[in-house]
Design an enzyme around this catalytic site. Sequence first.
Site, short mmCIF file in Angstrom:
data_model
loop_
_atom_site.label_atom_id
_atom_site.label_comp_id
_atom_site.label_asym_id
_atom_site.label_seq_id
_atom_site.Cartn_x
_atom_site.Cartn_y
_atom_site.Cartn_z
N ASP A 448 0.83 -1.20 0.00
CA ASP A 448 0.00 0.00 0.00
C ASP A 448 0.87 1.26 0.00
O ASP A 448 2.07 1.22 0.31
CB ASP A 448 -0.92 -0.01 1.23
CG ASP A 448 -2.22 0.76 1.00
OD1 ASP A 448 -2.28 1.54 0.03
OD2 ASP A 448 -3.16 0.57 1.79
N MET A 449 0.26 2.39 -0.36
CA MET A 449 0.90 3.71 -0.31
C MET A 449 -0.21 4.73 -0.11
O MET A 449 -0.94 5.05 -1.05
CB MET A 449 1.67 3.99 -1.60
CG MET A 449 2.49 5.27 -1.53
SD MET A 449 3.18 5.74 -3.14
CE MET A 449 1.88 6.80 -3.75
N ASP A 516 -10.67 2.09 -3.03
CA ASP A 516 -11.19 1.81 -1.69
C ASP A 516 -12.71 1.85 -1.68
O ASP A 516 -13.33 1.40 -0.71
CB ASP A 516 -10.65 2.83 -0.69
CG ASP A 516 -9.20 2.57 -0.32
OD1 ASP A 516 -8.71 1.46 -0.57
OD2 ASP A 516 -8.56 3.48 0.24
#
Length: 695
Positions: A448-449, A516
């Site tokens: 993730d970032m 998301d």
Amino acid sequence: MIRYLEKSGIFILETKNTHYVFGIDKAGYNRHLHWGDKCNAADYEFTEISGENSNNSMLDEYKQEITPFGSTMYRECDIKARFSDNCREISMHFENYDIDGNTLKVHFEDDYYPLQITLNYTVYEAYDIIKRSVTLKNTGTEPIVFDRIFSAEFALPSEKPYTFINTNGAWGGEFIQTDTVLDGGNLVFESHRGASNHNAAPYFIAHQNADENSGDVYFASLAYSGNFKVSANRDAYSITRISIGMNDFDFSHTVLPGESFCAPPVYCGKAEGFGEMSRNMNRFCVEQLLPKQFNDKPLPILYNSWEATGFDVNAKHQTELAKIAADMGVELFVMDDGWFGKRNNDQAGLGDWFVNPEKFPNGLDELIENVNRLGMDFGIWMEPEMVNPDSDLYRSHPDWAYHYAHRNADELRNQLVLNMTRTDVQEYIFNCLDELLGKHNIKYIKWDMNRPFSQTGAENLENPQMYSYLHTMAVYNIVDRLKARYPHVQFESCASGGGRCDLGAISHYDQVWTSDNTDGIDRMTIQKGYSLLHPIKTMRAWVTDIAGINKPCSLDFRFNIAMQGSLGIGGNLTKYSEEDLEICKKNIAFYKAIRNTVQFGDLYRILDIEKDEVLCNEYVSTDKTESVLFLAANGTRFYKKKCNLRFAGLDEAKTYRFTLDGTAYQKGGAYLMHIGIPIYVRGVDYNRAIVLKSV
């Protein structure tokens, strides 16, 4: 196939259906001639262009493969340099070329300065795709500083205005398609954030009244996850040109004596309609770009525990979730954030990649072994590029984050960005993941970032304006090294949702996290935008409890949408009723039966949720013996919608058997595509999945 017509100095790059033609004219200029349908090779020639007046030179009208800065070329340039004596003009002349199989290299040199410019082309004939890039080599004894390095320039054939498709998105709303007519001036799509995809996208799609099945569509996509720029212009001569590459915003790169620099590649093509474009790119990406360990293997159905537990993770609760997931038919169990360091919320722990001993007093293997005994593989979430100020790593190495000595560091999500251009930072991250993967039976990493860059000071760099490129390459390199050492491990690219979903990411990762936002209704639009130029197999799509909060839809509806990518589950299973669990089990079993067709088949977008009120996507196996068609609508206007559903992509000579709404059908492919069957879409939660099998 690549041909060079020596007499005229013209190169012909031939794919299955197209010609891409350019050459070197008598004055030594690189000239673009044609991109489109095939013509008689002997007919290609340079036309004479003369300047009109003292304010408009002939160079203004030239279509080129690459445009250097300087001379009387006043339009957008692709490469701009500063030589040691502060000359900023590049004057390039043709030297020679090399053809090696399906790869062409065309070499130019500056007329005075020690600069070699090579235009690189690779032809993927079967896919109607061409790979392009530019290589710059300093053959002298003094550094050359570049203020702009684009990867490619394109000139479109028609003088009429083109409509450009790109995205205008945000977190939770990635890949929202925009359509802009460029009838004059400039149109720019770009990123300044350090990642590629939340807002605009690093590609262009240009057309004139094209649709899914017809019309010339020109496209190019940059394989790069950092700051990018796509700049299109339609000039006074009605010529539409596009330059694409690394963003020259806050950019500078020094090429030292004897060194070379190759810009990120661009993959381009011309197709008949958006559908053909998407299918060509889907096959090309799966077969040519995706990492080879898993490109030909279906992705597993995963369960991610984030919505069920948040940061409150432990072996007991995760095992309870794993038991439910395994009983549903899940194949990969993924523990998300909260397992490491002093990570009890999003304010601490990032960078401390050791197992939290309070949450896992018996170590991580207790949970992994429980998951494996249930017949599932184990995966884990990490955010390697980030650090919380409240972490052991930051307290030991505050200089490891991007910073300026006399500026406050902006925190987003209570975190800072690690300076990935530093070799010690790269080795720290690699060693942390290496130890984790070496000691534990982990089969999947969700990388993730969660924030864009700021205060991008990098004291280790003589030229910190190269940070975006160097950071991006460091991420690619670490993932590649880990994949080489642990070929059984799958990697997913996530950047606070769909912030890093470009062709560069999928050249190194096996899949991407699309957004998301897992709302089933919103996802119809997001997934359509993703599917235009990206492979369906890489598109992770989850069924979660978030879906339907603002726009309620049933669990079956959410599965219908998520099964049109690589299926995942993300809800709090401990709160599911027996009926809910049975719905999950039923849909997971169904997806396993159709998974190969969805992940490796050809996509036909038949009805569009925005235009038609109904979503209809059909996936057809490559041998056309099987198809699965999804229908979905969440409330149609005026109570109902009746129409004849015409299938697509079938073999006209084959006969197919299927059932819809209790009615069994056996019809020929020609009938189904040209006449179709009646459907009656009604209600607020309409969803169907139809499997066709050839008789």
